[in-house]
Design an enzyme around this catalytic site. Structure first.
Site, mmCIF file in Angstrom:
data_model
loop_
_atom_site.group_PDB
_atom_site.id
_atom_site.type_symbol
_atom_site.label_atom_id
_atom_site.label_comp_id
_atom_site.label_asym_id
_atom_site.label_seq_id
_atom_site.Cartn_x
_atom_site.Cartn_y
_atom_site.Cartn_z
ATOM 1 N N LYS A 1 -16.176 5.792 -8.989
ATOM 2 C CA LYS A 1 -14.889 5.259 -8.513
ATOM 3 C C LYS A 1 -15.202 3.908 -7.880
ATOM 4 O O LYS A 1 -15.872 3.836 -6.856
ATOM 5 C CB LYS A 1 -14.280 6.217 -7.488
ATOM 6 C CG LYS A 1 -12.960 5.738 -6.894
ATOM 7 C CD LYS A 1 -12.365 6.835 -6.010
ATOM 8 C CE LYS A 1 -11.174 6.341 -5.212
ATOM 9 N NZ LYS A 1 -10.687 7.371 -4.278
ATOM 10 N N TRP A 2 -14.755 2.844 -8.524
ATOM 11 C CA TRP A 2 -15.088 1.468 -8.112
ATOM 12 C C TRP A 2 -13.918 0.921 -7.304
ATOM 13 O O TRP A 2 -12.891 0.565 -7.862
ATOM 14 C CB TRP A 2 -15.354 0.611 -9.356
ATOM 15 C CG TRP A 2 -15.790 -0.787 -9.083
ATOM 16 C CD1 TRP A 2 -15.031 -1.778 -8.521
ATOM 17 C CD2 TRP A 2 -17.068 -1.363 -9.353
ATOM 18 N NE1 TRP A 2 -15.776 -2.936 -8.428
ATOM 19 C CE2 TRP A 2 -17.030 -2.707 -8.937
ATOM 20 C CE3 TRP A 2 -18.254 -0.878 -9.925
ATOM 21 C CZ2 TRP A 2 -18.119 -3.568 -9.073
ATOM 22 C CZ3 TRP A 2 -19.331 -1.726 -10.061
ATOM 23 C CH2 TRP A 2 -19.262 -3.060 -9.635
ATOM 24 N N ASP A 3 -14.107 0.852 -6.004
ATOM 25 C CA ASP A 3 -13.003 0.505 -5.109
ATOM 26 C C ASP A 3 -13.085 -0.962 -4.684
ATOM 27 O O ASP A 3 -14.135 -1.612 -4.807
ATOM 28 C CB ASP A 3 -13.082 1.424 -3.878
ATOM 29 C CG ASP A 3 -11.724 1.679 -3.255
ATOM 30 O OD1 ASP A 3 -10.786 0.902 -3.509
ATOM 31 O OD2 ASP A 3 -11.607 2.655 -2.493
ATOM 32 N N MET A 4 -12.002 -1.495 -4.147
ATOM 33 C CA MET A 4 -11.959 -2.885 -3.650
ATOM 34 C C MET A 4 -10.828 -2.939 -2.630
ATOM 35 O O MET A 4 -9.669 -2.902 -3.002
ATOM 36 C CB MET A 4 -11.648 -3.796 -4.840
ATOM 37 C CG MET A 4 -11.859 -5.265 -4.621
ATOM 38 S SD MET A 4 -10.350 -6.089 -4.127
ATOM 39 C CE MET A 4 -10.796 -7.776 -4.338
ATOM 40 N N TRP B 1 0.839 -1.196 0.000
ATOM 41 C CA TRP B 1 0.000 0.000 0.000
ATOM 42 C C TRP B 1 0.881 1.256 0.000
ATOM 43 O O TRP B 1 1.858 1.325 0.747
ATOM 44 C CB TRP B 1 -0.926 -0.003 1.226
ATOM 45 C CG TRP B 1 -1.748 1.237 1.306
ATOM 46 C CD1 TRP B 1 -2.871 1.519 0.584
ATOM 47 C CD2 TRP B 1 -1.488 2.382 2.111
ATOM 48 N NE1 TRP B 1 -3.328 2.769 0.895
ATOM 49 C CE2 TRP B 1 -2.495 3.327 1.835
ATOM 50 C CE3 TRP B 1 -0.486 2.702 3.041
ATOM 51 C CZ2 TRP B 1 -2.547 4.572 2.449
ATOM 52 C CZ3 TRP B 1 -0.533 3.956 3.655
ATOM 53 C CH2 TRP B 1 -1.554 4.865 3.365
ATOM 54 N N ASP C 1 -2.859 5.475 -3.400
ATOM 55 C CA ASP C 1 -3.330 6.426 -2.383
ATOM 56 C C ASP C 1 -2.225 7.400 -2.014
ATOM 57 O O ASP C 1 -2.473 8.420 -1.381
ATOM 58 C CB ASP C 1 -3.768 5.677 -1.112
ATOM 59 C CG ASP C 1 -5.173 5.117 -1.246
ATOM 60 O OD1 ASP C 1 -5.848 5.426 -2.239
ATOM 61 O OD2 ASP C 1 -5.592 4.362 -0.348
ATOM 62 N N ASP D 1 -15.925 7.888 -0.175
ATOM 63 C CA ASP D 1 -16.492 7.017 0.860
ATOM 64 C C ASP D 1 -17.275 7.819 1.912
ATOM 65 O O ASP D 1 -16.909 8.941 2.243
ATOM 66 C CB ASP D 1 -15.300 6.309 1.535
ATOM 67 C CG ASP D 1 -15.738 5.117 2.357
ATOM 68 O OD1 ASP D 1 -16.943 4.901 2.504
ATOM 69 O OD2 ASP D 1 -14.835 4.401 2.850
HETATM 70 C C1 GLA Z 1 -9.389 3.381 -0.540
HETATM 71 C C2 GLA Z 1 -9.103 4.249 -1.748
HETATM 72 C C3 GLA Z 1 -9.081 5.710 -1.321
HETATM 73 C C4 GLA Z 1 -10.405 6.070 -0.696
HETATM 74 C C5 GLA Z 1 -10.688 5.149 0.474
HETATM 75 C C6 GLA Z 1 -12.076 5.361 1.013
HETATM 76 O O1 GLA Z 1 -8.324 3.387 0.348
HETATM 77 O O2 GLA Z 1 -7.898 3.885 -2.332
HETATM 78 O O3 GLA Z 1 -8.830 6.527 -2.436
HETATM 79 O O4 GLA Z 1 -11.419 5.996 -1.653
HETATM 80 O O5 GLA Z 1 -10.586 3.781 0.090
HETATM 81 O O6 GLA Z 1 -12.350 4.524 2.067
#
Ligand code: GLA
Length: 722
Positions: free
Chosen positions: A470-473, A193, A542, A361
């Site tokens: 923005k499709w997060d995982m 990360w 991030d 988020d």
């Molecule tokens: C992940 C994404 C961030 C943000 C957070 C929100 O870490 O990479 O850019 O959207 O989730 O919880």
């Protein structure tokens, strides 16, 4: 132009750039003779001799000859005792496979792969090589596509059960590439990360080496690709081969160097958590592997990957369109926002020329921190009492588009969804569910889960005026078990998950062609060619610290072009490193990608806000070049304090050059940076300094640069041809 010709058991695929040559040995074993720069012809006997095979091609009586034959698609355990690309368990429990060629066809264009992302294009020819194992009734079709404009080959395999008994595929790689020597450095991208895709380069050694993932995603920790460069290969000189998987789940990328110092490259589904029941009459498709060749260094290799991404992988309205400059509220507010606060941020963003406001988020369920609500995709009326539509209407009225964050593949144990459907999470009965970031993963192999996930996102896209997703995982697989799969198919879960996810994404991008999708996975944890087929951009990391981003974007560019990389300016001190860097440098680095801001512009000084306004204006003028020009890495941040790169417009009339120095040293003279990609015969003016140089001077003598005073100083210059 691509040609595929066949003569005397020799199948020669070639275009203007490369040749790929297969030789059908006596008995029907497809041997691999060559992949590399285009050649006019080949002497099979000489290649076979290199592998210590009888030069007359009568290899069969030769003792264990298959053990050192270069194969197209080897299976371990009969004549070849090395690791194979294929392993299939049969009704008697044995796993050996003996595939022999039964025929071949040449088709125009490129075929799709059912249920999986794949490259596409009409300017191509495809060889379908058909094989069969008569004993077990398994047929295989090896597919090879050459596009006219790419120095590479796209491969995948189709397996079909033509017997009357179940077969279980335990390994089916997408790529096996045999190379006649091992004089290469292996380059892979690994990290974690906020430190994604750090480049590591080391010489191949005898034995097995590579990278892999069992996390259910390509992951932050490594990438589903590998590169082989001759020891003397640099950015602009020498041979390099790159292979990348068009897939987003578990994978293996490895090189096996044998006692004769020949190399066998594998890329495909990781066989550890994989098995696939192939009932009579059923067909299985491997993901696609893309392999490119360059004799012009790593830069030349990346140019091939970039072309594939731009012209043969990314689809839809935004594939070639200017990407909107966005402002994302995540680092500005984290979970602590309300409508008024968001509108205040959006207003200033609109005022400086930003085009898209993204709500990250925290807008749904009762999500005041990361302990709850994933899965409950209805608006939190405590924070947004007037609903989402009211917010998007107001943002639209400011002239901004509106974007929304989702993490649709997840569920919080504290959520209505989990209460209702605990079985929908990936889990093993009787074992404590292991959480990561207080969340579990939904079992995307299930159709009911896929439909729920689809509808959650689609309903907001239909009703709330959303222009961007923005499709997060944000977590990986553990407790790998599915409530629906029978015991003999549990190992199908990771791949079925990906097929389920791709099914949902395919439906969404087709139903909402005007929505821009950005993929994210705790930053760049799923930065792969699979996701790029559905979503034309990916959040690179991030970590938005300008100096860290120099490294991350530099190595990401080995495969991915600027238009694929989300890159934003964030506040200082930086939230990931605590470092303070000038706003110019943050902008200069971020502009080589899909540009945006990750901060509340209201917190900037008046002076910095003016700089932001100027940045936005400049990027709008230059973004066709910045996103879709030819990108060249010039100075490697992994080797010192400096980073440089350049993006040159396709017509070579405009270029944007960037140079950053991490740590300033006193009394250092300017450096000469040799540029690439310019027109040697054109004279360019540097807009910011007024200086004039010929393309040839800047490419062969170099451009003299001093970034100036202070740490993290930088320049970004616009070169305009006269
Ligand atoms: C992940 C994404 C961030 C943000 C957070 C929100 O870490 O990479 O850019 O959207 O989730 O919880």
């Amino acid at each position: 132009m691509t040609e595929i010709f066949v003569k005397d058991n020799l199948l020669h695929l070639r275009n203007d750039h490369i040749s790929y040559i297969i030789y059908i040995l006596e008995g029907g074993i497809p041997a691999h003779l060559y992949f590399g720069k285009r050649i006019e012809s080949i002497n099979p006997a000489a290649v076979l001799r290199h592998y210590e095979l009888p030069a007359d091609g009568r290899w069969w009586p030769h003792n264990c000859a298959l053990d050192h034959t270069p194969h197209e698609y080897p299976a371990h355990g009969l004549g070849d005792l090395r690791e194979g690309a294929l392993s299939v368990r049969q009704k008697d429990g044995t796993r050996s496979v003996d595939l022999r060629v039964t025929g071949w066809e040449v088709v125009d264009g490129k075929l799709g792969i059912p249920g999986l992302p794949a490259t596409f294009g009409d300017n191509a020819k495809t060889l379908l090589l058909h094989l069969k194992d008569e004993l077990i009734g398994l047929t295989a079709t090896l597919s090879y596509t050459l596009f006219d404009d790419v120095a590479g080959v796209m491969r995948h395999t189709e397996l079909h059960n033509a017997s009357d008994a179940d077969l279980y595929i335990e390994r089916a790689y997408s790529l096996c590439l045999e190379l006649p020597d091992s004089r290469y450095d292996l380059i892979t991208l690994s990290g974690k990360w906020a430190r994604e895709r750090e480049m590591s380069r080391r010489p191949l050694v005898m034995g097995e080496q590579g990278v892999s993932s069992l996390r259910g995603a390509t992951s932050l920790f490594t990438s589903n690709m590998l590169f082989l460069a001759r020891p003397e290969t640099t950015e602009d000189r020498g041979e390099a081969i790159g292979a990348a998987l068009v897939y987003s789940g578990n994978f293996t990328a490895s090189v096996h160097v044998d006692a004769n110092r020949c190399s066998r490259v594998f890329l495909g589904l990781n066989g550890v958590d994989f098995s696939w029941k192939l009932a009579p009459g059923e067909t299985f498709h491997t993901p696609e592997a893309v392999t490119v060749y360059s004799d012009a260094g790593l830069d030349g290799m990346s140019a091939q990957f970039h072309r594939i991404c731009a012209d043969h992988l990314v689809r839809g309205k935004y594939a070639k369109a200017p990407r909107p400059i966005l402002l994302n509220n995540w680092e500005a507010t984290y979970f602590g926002f309300n409508e008024e606060k968001l509108l205040k941020i959006a207003r200033t963003a609109a005022d400086v020329g930003v085009e898209l406001f993204v709500l990250d988020d925290g807008w749904f369920g009762h999500r005041d921190d990361d302990t709850t609500s994933l899965g409950d995709w209805y608006v939190d009326t405590k924070k947004l009492p007037n609903g989402l539509k009211h917010l998007t209407d107001q943002v639209h009225a400011m002239g901004l588009k509106f974007g929304l964050w989702f993490e649709p593949e997840m569920v919080s144990p504290k959520s209505d969804l989990y209460e209702k459907h605990p079985d929908w999470a990936i889990h093993i009965d009787g074992r404590m569910p292991i959480q990561q970031r207080q969340q579990l993963t939904l079992d995307m192999s299930r159709e009911d889960v896929q439909d729920y996930v689809y509808e959650c996102v689609a309903s907001h896209l239909r009703e709330d005026g959303i222009d961007y997703v923005k499709w997060d995982m944000n977590r990986h697989f553990s407790n790998i078990g599915s409530a629906l799969l029978p015991a003999d198919q549990q190992k199908e879960l990771p791949h079925r998950y990906m097929l389920g996810l791709y099914r949902v994404l395919e439906k969404l991008v087709n139903e909402f062609p005007d929505v821009l999708f950005e993929s994210c996975s705790s930053g760049g944890g799923r930065f792969d060619m699979g996701m790029l087929h559905y979503m034309p951009q990916t959040w690179t990391s991030d970590n938005t610290d300008a100096l860290c981003r120099c490294r991350i974007q530099y190595s990401t560019s080995l495969v991915f072009p600027p238009f694929a990389m989300g890159s934003h300016v964030s506040a200082v001190p930086n939230h990931q490193t605590g470092r303070i860097t000038p706003i110019q440098t943050r902008g200069n680095v971020a502009m080589s990608g899909c540009f945006g801001y990750e901060l509340d512009l209201n917190t900037l000084s008046a002076e910095d806000l003016e700089k932001v306004r100027a940045q936005v204006k400049r990027i709008k003028e230059l973004r066709t070049t910045l996103l879709y020009g030819d990108f060249h890495r010039l100075v490697n941040p992994y080797e010192g304090q400096d980073t440089a790169w350049i993006t040159v417009s396709k017509d070579k009339r405009e270029a944007v050059f960037m140079f950053v120095r991490a740590m300033n040293q006193p009394a250092t003279p300017p450096v000469l940076v040799k540029l690439r990609g310019l027109d040697e015969n054109k004279i360019y003016t540097i807009r910011e300094t007024g200086e004039r140089y010929s393309g040839s001077e800047m490419m062969h003598l170099g451009l003299s640069v001093h970034p100036g005073w202070g740490d993290a100083a930088s320049v970004s210059w616009t070169l305009e041809a006269e």
